[in-house]
Motif scaffolding. Structure first.
Motif, mmCIF file in Angstrom:
data_model
loop_
_atom_site.group_PDB
_atom_site.id
_atom_site.type_symbol
_atom_site.label_atom_id
_atom_site.label_comp_id
_atom_site.label_asym_id
_atom_site.label_seq_id
_atom_site.Cartn_x
_atom_site.Cartn_y
_atom_site.Cartn_z
ATOM 1 N N SER A 272 0.951 -1.054 0.106
ATOM 2 C CA SER A 272 -0.113 0.063 0.068
ATOM 3 C C SER A 272 0.808 1.212 0.039
ATOM 4 N N ASP A 273 2.122 1.056 0.604
ATOM 5 C CA ASP A 273 2.725 2.238 0.829
ATOM 6 C C ASP A 273 3.429 2.707 -0.516
ATOM 7 N N ASN B 207 -8.585 -5.245 -5.987
ATOM 8 C CA ASN B 207 -8.999 -5.502 -4.595
ATOM 9 C C ASN B 207 -9.178 -4.474 -3.803
ATOM 10 N N SER B 208 -10.386 -4.638 -2.961
ATOM 11 C CA SER B 208 -10.873 -3.499 -2.318
ATOM 12 C C SER B 208 -9.724 -3.182 -1.298
ATOM 13 N N THR B 209 -8.827 -3.876 -0.856
ATOM 14 C CA THR B 209 -7.703 -3.431 0.156
ATOM 15 C C THR B 209 -6.951 -2.178 -0.555
ATOM 16 N N TYR B 210 -6.722 -2.225 -1.746
ATOM 17 C CA TYR B 210 -5.971 -1.394 -2.505
ATOM 18 C C TYR B 210 -6.753 -0.214 -3.251
ATOM 19 N N GLY B 211 -7.899 -0.522 -3.798
ATOM 20 C CA GLY B 211 -8.663 0.378 -4.467
ATOM 21 C C GLY B 211 -8.415 0.547 -5.902
ATOM 22 N N PRO B 212 -9.205 0.941 -6.701
ATOM 23 C CA PRO B 212 -9.377 1.082 -8.324
ATOM 24 C C PRO B 212 -8.413 1.951 -8.635
ATOM 25 N N VAL C 152 19.507 -3.959 0.683
ATOM 26 C CA VAL C 152 18.304 -3.942 0.243
ATOM 27 C C VAL C 152 17.545 -4.628 1.414
ATOM 28 N N THR C 153 16.222 -4.413 1.661
ATOM 29 C CA THR C 153 15.080 -5.249 2.359
ATOM 30 C C THR C 153 14.108 -5.499 1.499
ATOM 31 N N VAL C 154 13.642 -7.010 1.668
ATOM 32 C CA VAL C 154 12.514 -7.452 0.815
ATOM 33 C C VAL C 154 11.233 -7.008 1.471
ATOM 34 N N VAL C 155 10.216 -6.604 0.763
ATOM 35 C CA VAL C 155 8.878 -6.559 1.076
ATOM 36 C C VAL C 155 8.052 -7.459 0.287
ATOM 37 N N THR C 156 7.450 -8.331 1.059
ATOM 38 C CA THR C 156 6.597 -9.502 0.501
ATOM 39 C C THR C 156 5.393 -8.887 -0.126
ATOM 40 N N ILE C 157 5.164 -9.441 -1.513
ATOM 41 C CA ILE C 157 3.912 -8.999 -2.058
ATOM 42 C C ILE C 157 2.990 -10.446 -1.679
ATOM 43 N N PRO C 158 1.776 -10.128 -1.279
ATOM 44 C CA PRO C 158 0.783 -11.049 -0.958
ATOM 45 C C PRO C 158 0.421 -12.001 -1.966
ATOM 46 N N ASP C 159 0.352 -13.355 -1.551
ATOM 47 C CA ASP C 159 0.215 -14.313 -2.647
ATOM 48 C C ASP C 159 -1.067 -14.035 -3.504
ATOM 49 N N SER C 160 -2.088 -13.441 -2.942
ATOM 50 C CA SER C 160 -3.259 -13.007 -3.738
ATOM 51 C C SER C 160 -3.194 -11.977 -4.845
ATOM 52 N N LEU C 161 -1.713 -11.365 -4.716
ATOM 53 C CA LEU C 161 -1.744 -10.531 -5.910
ATOM 54 C C LEU C 161 -0.580 -10.808 -6.705
#
Length: 287
Positions: free
Chosen positions: A150-151, A182-187, A234-243
């Motif tokens: 989201s960031d 996905n409603s979590t992130y918006g259109p 670097v640091t890894v930010v995981t992408i949700p499996d649903s995406l």
């Protein structure tokens, strides 16, 4: 009258003595002549004549395939593996234009299928050998304070992605499309993230290096795509499996290869248990 008998006898004695001396000399074995022993020199073994095997491979395979090279050559000592790492789309174009290649390993089935449809691959050898998925990386200092997907939509965030013709770029756009639905992130999530994109690169390696060097706040890469030289940066930010999406990697022998058997041996090694173990070590998953 002079008496010649003593003289005659003396001559006979001298003659006999000479004959004996000649006979003795003839029967005497001459002393052997001393010779310096010549050391035996082992024949020089001719060096093994090696065949160059040219492998065109997606840039994301670089670390894993460099280790594969050493293992493969250890069991195929007459083969010298030569790599050409680049974006899959660039490698495909090079093969279409007649570049010399024996094996093609792509990060996308679409580029492999394009070559198959043009009869530029030995289609019977083409097989999917690994899977991958994407992640977001940020600099270790994380100046934009990114901790979730989201960031990435926050104004002013500098994002680097692959261009749409590079597999990692195409996969990134698919992820953004999923997020927008996905409603979590918006259109409007995709639109906001795209507005933050400051660079679209031709290989995933360029994305990694720009983030690691602090030239961007975040980048979309493969899970397998952070080489050792950048892991501390670097640091890894995981992408949700649903995406997330699953990137499928195919490999096969190029149709015009003059080294068909060696090329098949390389493909078979990549598919073997040893080859799979190397791929898993670098973050790939089995098909």
């Amino acid at each position: 009258m002079t008496n010649r008998k003593p003289v005659y006898i003396a001559s006979i004695i001298i003659l006999i003595a000479l004959l004996i001396a000649i006979l003795v000399a003839g029967c005497t074995t001459p002393a052997p002549t001393a010779h310096t022993a010549t050391p035996t020199v082992a024949p020089t073994q001719a060096p093994v004549q090696k065949t160059d095997l040219t492998v065109f491979a997606a840039a994301s395979l670089k670390d894993a395939f460099n280790e594969t090279e050493a293992s493969f050559e250890a069991t195929h000592q007459d083969v010298n593996v030569v790599y050409n790492f680049d974006g899959s789309q660039a490698l495909r174009t090079q093969i279409e234009q007649g570049a010399t290649a024996d094996v093609f390993a792509s990060a996308s089935t679409s580029h492999m299928n394009a070559l198959k449809n043009q009869s530029l691959m030995n289609n019977s050898t083409v097989v999917n050998f690994a899977n991958n998925k994407l992640a977001v990386i940020v600099p270790r200092e994380n100046p934009a304070d990114i901790s979730t997907m989201s960031d990435l939509a926050k104004p002013g965030v500098k994002i680097v992605i692959g261009n749409k013709d590079v597999p990692v770029g195409s996969y990134t756009l698919q992820i953004l499309d999923k997020a927008a639905n996905n409603s979590t992130y918006g259109p409007d999530f995709r639109t906001k993230v795209k507005a933050n994109v400051v660079s679209e690169e031709t290989t995933v390696n360029y994305v990694v290096s720009k983030v690691a060097l602090g030239e961007a706040d975040a980048g979309f890469v493969y899970v397998s795509d952070v080489p050792a030289e950048y892991r501390a940066k670097v640091t890894v930010v995981t992408i949700p499996d649903s995406l997330n999406v699953i990137a499928v990697y195919p490999i096969g022998v190029v149709g015009e290869s003059k080294n068909q058997e060696d090329a098949k041996a390389f493909v078979n090694y990549v598919k073997s248990d040893d080859g799979k173990a190397i791929l898993q070590k670098y973050g790939f998953t089995p098909v």
